[in-house]
Enzyme design. Structure first.
Site, PDB file in Angstrom:
ATOM      1  N   ASN A 114      32.406  -3.879   1.474  1.00  0.00           N
ATOM      2  CA  ASN A 114      31.905  -2.217   1.611  1.00  0.00           C
ATOM      3  C   ASN A 114      30.669  -1.906   0.449  1.00  0.00           C
ATOM      4  O   ASN A 114      29.558  -2.125   0.827  1.00  0.00           O
ATOM      5  CB  ASN A 114      31.419  -1.616   2.773  1.00  0.00           C
ATOM      6  CG  ASN A 114      32.880  -1.091   3.471  1.00  0.00           C
ATOM      7  OD1 ASN A 114      32.270  -2.548   4.369  1.00  0.00           O
ATOM      8  ND2 ASN A 114      33.308  -0.615   4.288  1.00  0.00           N
ATOM      9  N   HIS A 160     -18.054   6.040   6.380  1.00  0.00           N
ATOM     10  CA  HIS A 160     -18.533   5.872   7.654  1.00  0.00           C
ATOM     11  C   HIS A 160     -19.172   4.621   7.788  1.00  0.00           C
ATOM     12  O   HIS A 160     -19.993   3.755   8.511  1.00  0.00           O
ATOM     13  CB  HIS A 160     -19.484   6.434   8.029  1.00  0.00           C
ATOM     14  CG  HIS A 160     -19.178   7.764   7.498  1.00  0.00           C
ATOM     15  ND1 HIS A 160     -18.183   9.309   8.829  1.00  0.00           N
ATOM     16  CD2 HIS A 160     -19.022   9.016   6.641  1.00  0.00           C
ATOM     17  CE1 HIS A 160     -18.359  10.179   8.366  1.00  0.00           C
ATOM     18  NE2 HIS A 160     -18.454   9.949   6.854  1.00  0.00           N
ATOM     19  N   SER A 281     -13.775 -24.951   9.743  1.00  0.00           N
ATOM     20  CA  SER A 281     -14.097 -24.417  11.324  1.00  0.00           C
ATOM     21  C   SER A 281     -13.414 -26.017  12.229  1.00  0.00           C
ATOM     22  O   SER A 281     -14.504 -27.735  11.516  1.00  0.00           O
ATOM     23  CB  SER A 281     -15.010 -24.081  12.331  1.00  0.00           C
ATOM     24  OG  SER A 281     -15.542 -24.358  13.516  1.00  0.00           O
ATOM     25  N   LYS A 287     -18.993 -24.067   9.649  1.00  0.00           N
ATOM     26  CA  LYS A 287     -18.471 -22.731   8.905  1.00  0.00           C
ATOM     27  C   LYS A 287     -17.579 -22.834   7.426  1.00  0.00           C
ATOM     28  O   LYS A 287     -17.268 -24.077   7.473  1.00  0.00           O
ATOM     29  CB  LYS A 287     -17.899 -22.963  10.216  1.00  0.00           C
ATOM     30  CG  LYS A 287     -17.904 -21.793  10.884  1.00  0.00           C
ATOM     31  CD  LYS A 287     -18.444 -20.483  11.126  1.00  0.00           C
ATOM     32  CE  LYS A 287     -17.560 -19.648  11.838  1.00  0.00           C
ATOM     33  NZ  LYS A 287     -17.480 -18.369  11.566  1.00  0.00           N
ATOM     34  N   ASN A 289     -14.656 -20.661   6.831  1.00  0.00           N
ATOM     35  CA  ASN A 289     -13.838 -18.594   6.519  1.00  0.00           C
ATOM     36  C   ASN A 289     -12.546 -18.270   5.319  1.00  0.00           C
ATOM     37  O   ASN A 289     -12.555 -19.257   5.154  1.00  0.00           O
ATOM     38  CB  ASN A 289     -13.277 -18.690   8.059  1.00  0.00           C
ATOM     39  CG  ASN A 289     -14.077 -19.360   9.212  1.00  0.00           C
ATOM     40  OD1 ASN A 289     -15.345 -18.634   9.214  1.00  0.00           O
ATOM     41  ND2 ASN A 289     -13.909 -20.332   9.735  1.00  0.00           N
ATOM     42  N   GLU A 294      -7.539 -12.732   5.196  1.00  0.00           N
ATOM     43  CA  GLU A 294      -6.910 -12.532   7.087  1.00  0.00           C
ATOM     44  C   GLU A 294      -5.952 -12.612   7.071  1.00  0.00           C
ATOM     45  O   GLU A 294      -5.347 -11.528   7.361  1.00  0.00           O
ATOM     46  CB  GLU A 294      -8.363 -13.547   8.189  1.00  0.00           C
ATOM     47  CG  GLU A 294      -9.628 -13.068   7.967  1.00  0.00           C
ATOM     48  CD  GLU A 294      -9.976 -14.119   8.496  1.00  0.00           C
ATOM     49  OE1 GLU A 294      -9.987 -14.957   9.404  1.00  0.00           O
ATOM     50  OE2 GLU A 294     -11.338 -14.332   8.486  1.00  0.00           O
ATOM     51  N   GLN A 326      24.459  -4.857   8.364  1.00  0.00           N
ATOM     52  CA  GLN A 326      24.002  -6.117   7.815  1.00  0.00           C
ATOM     53  C   GLN A 326      22.984  -6.562   7.327  1.00  0.00           C
ATOM     54  O   GLN A 326      21.894  -7.812   6.876  1.00  0.00           O
ATOM     55  CB  GLN A 326      24.993  -7.616   8.629  1.00  0.00           C
ATOM     56  CG  GLN A 326      25.403  -8.914   7.694  1.00  0.00           C
ATOM     57  CD  GLN A 326      26.070  -9.722   8.404  1.00  0.00           C
ATOM     58  OE1 GLN A 326      27.262  -9.345   7.964  1.00  0.00           O
ATOM     59  NE2 GLN A 326      25.848 -10.205   9.647  1.00  0.00           N
ATOM     60  N   LYS A 329      19.457  -7.232   4.654  1.00  0.00           N
ATOM     61  CA  LYS A 329      18.718  -7.860   3.548  1.00  0.00           C
ATOM     62  C   LYS A 329      17.816  -8.900   4.106  1.00  0.00           C
ATOM     63  O   LYS A 329      17.201  -9.381   3.264  1.00  0.00           O
ATOM     64  CB  LYS A 329      20.044  -8.543   3.322  1.00  0.00           C
ATOM     65  CG  LYS A 329      21.118  -8.204   2.748  1.00  0.00           C
ATOM     66  CD  LYS A 329      22.354  -8.055   2.002  1.00  0.00           C
ATOM     67  CE  LYS A 329      22.778  -8.888   3.398  1.00  0.00           C
ATOM     68  NZ  LYS A 329      23.448  -7.027   3.828  1.00  0.00           N
TER      69      LYS A 329
END
Ligand code: ARG
Length: 462
Positions: A114, A160, A281, A287, A289, A294, A326, A329
């Protein structure tokens, strides 16, 4: 059952534990990552036991040598981790018996798993916090480099997501340096709280042996021993603090990633990335990306989730050690690994980012972003109260909107209809660059300020 395969507690037990319990009860696949800390703490504990004459020196020295051998075996991937011995502590103890025989039996005097596990874990979290700070420093350096190249790059600042006022792209980037500097402080503050050594608290009550906890604490790099043996084995605040700092840091990375995703869109087209950090893509040939950004944003969920799990494990736990602990971790390791990855990817993203200065500038000119500058001008030059100046500027914006022109495209005659004796050279009031340059208040976006701040941030890293 051969002695070799027996659990520590086999004399008390008539039956081996069930297969499924053995599997979920074992943490060795996770906590083997603590082997360095565990061996370091065991060697220190043994040195203390020898010094205090609690165990015979001869056996103590055998233990220390055996532990060093085990460390080498694990370093060299020669060590066989066994699920049946549950965790790193018992795997090492069992192997020690194999190497040095019965002398190994002295090692676990005056300690329990412990206090052992929480000591190992605290040492690990301390060095993980320092490691994260190193990567944060690299990230900050990368941002500063990019900022230095963009001190005079004007872009619209948003509130905004509507164009608000012209700002420098460098100033925008430095906002993130502030966040990451706070993250560094959070990880450092945590180290201050971790800095008490639990070893010697034993199961929960302390021990009757004449141990020297100060010696152990010092040798293990802690400021002092913990004060209360019950709290020592049940406290996981340090894990929560780490997870919380990691979650906040991940949130900052996620906001940066989100900004980049928006700025990289065709609609904004403020920034572009090198192919190194883009993906294609499978159907759309055109494309490119920003997947890494992300992923940074997405993986924040992992850091949040681990924090939430840890808090939930703790909330109903009666005081002292329970097996629930336990899983602490796995949560912290996952959070650390995820954050380290997302920090590294963020460094890559910023390195491979290019500001599309013309687009930024064009966009900064849209949305009457200098209307506040005009109002400020009226306050300063015409001695008007700000509210009155604000009202005149609103009317000018309405007029420009109706005529579908920008403020800087209005003729002097037209402006004089709203305010008498407005001079031609005053039209620079509508210029986005002069607007940016004029924000000289402390912490404002004027390039003069930015240069000073970059120097300051640099000296903070070193
Ligand atoms: N593997 C255990 C953990 O990580 C070590 C402590 C076990 N203590 C016990 N009383 N079963 O928590």
């Amino acid at each position: 059952m051969k002695n070799k395969n027996k659990t520590v507690w086999s004399d008390r037990f008539n039956k081996p534990s069930s297969k499924v319990f053995q599997r979920i009860g074992a943490s060795i696949h996770i906590d083997k990552r603590l082997y360095n800390e565990d061996i370091f703490a065991s060697i220190t504990h043994t040195q203390m036991l020898i010094k205090q004459k609690i165990i015979p020196k001869k056996d103590g020295l055998k233990i220390i040598n055996g532990l060093k051998k085990i460390k080498k075996e694990i370093d060299n991937k020669k060590f066989k981790f066994k699920e049946k011995f549950e965790d790193i502590h018992q795997n090492i103890e069992k192997r020690l018996f194999e190497i040095i025989g019965q002398s190994a039996g002295y090692l676990h005097t005056a300690r329990s798993r412990n206090d052992q596990v929480v000591t190992d874990f605290k040492i690990w979290v301390k060095s993980a916090s320092l490691d994260i700070n190193k990567v944060l420093n690299l990230l900050i350096k990368t941002i500063l480099k990019k900022a230095e190249k963009n001190i005079n790059t004007v872009m619209p600042g948003f509130t905004h997501l509507k164009n608000a006022q012209p700002i420098s792209f460098a100033h925008y980037l430095l906002a993130y340096v502030e966040m990451f500097n706070r993250d560094k402080k959070r990880f450092l503050n945590n180290i201050d709280l971790i800095d008490e050594c639990p070893l010697g608290s034993a199961a929960l009550a302390g021990t009757s042996f004449n141990i020297d906890r100060k010696f152990t604490a010092k040798k293990l790099g802690f400021k002092k021993p913990t004060n209360n043996s019950i709290d020592s084995v049940s406290d996981r605040d340090f894990a929560i603090d780490f997870l919380s700092a990691a979650a906040t840091c991940a949130m900052h990375l996620s906001r940066l990633a989100e900004d980049f995703i928006i700025f990289n869109s065709e609609a904004f087209s403020f920034i572009e990335f090198n192919d190194k950090v883009l993906t294609g893509s499978s159907i759309m040939p055109q494309k490119k990306n920003p997947d890494p950004a992300e992923l940074i944003r997405g993986k924040t969920a992992i850091n949040y989730g681990k924090l939430n799990s840890m808090l939930t494990i703790m909330k109903g736990l009666p005081i002292s050690y329970y097996k629930d602990l336990q899983d602490d971790k796995e949560l912290v390791f996952d959070s650390y690994d995820t954050l380290r990855d997302t920090l590294s990817v963020s460094i890559e993203l910023i390195t491979n980012l290019n500001a599309k200065k013309n687009n930024m500038r064009n966009m900064a000119q849209k949305g009457y972003t200098t209307a506040t500058d005009f109002a400020d001008y009226l306050v300063k030059k015409k001695n008007l109260p700000f509210r009155e100046a604000y009202s005149i500027s609103s009317k000018l914006v309405n007029y420009a909107e109706k005529k579908r022109v920008r403020l800087d495209q209005l003729s002097l005659n037209k402006i004089n209809k709203f305010i008498k004796k407005f001079r031609m050279d005053s039209t620079k009031i509508f210029d986005v660059v002069s607007s940016m340059n004029s924000k000289v208040s402390f912490g404002g976006t004027a390039p003069k300020n930015i240069k000073k701040m970059i120097t300051k941030y640099k000296s903070g890293i070193k």
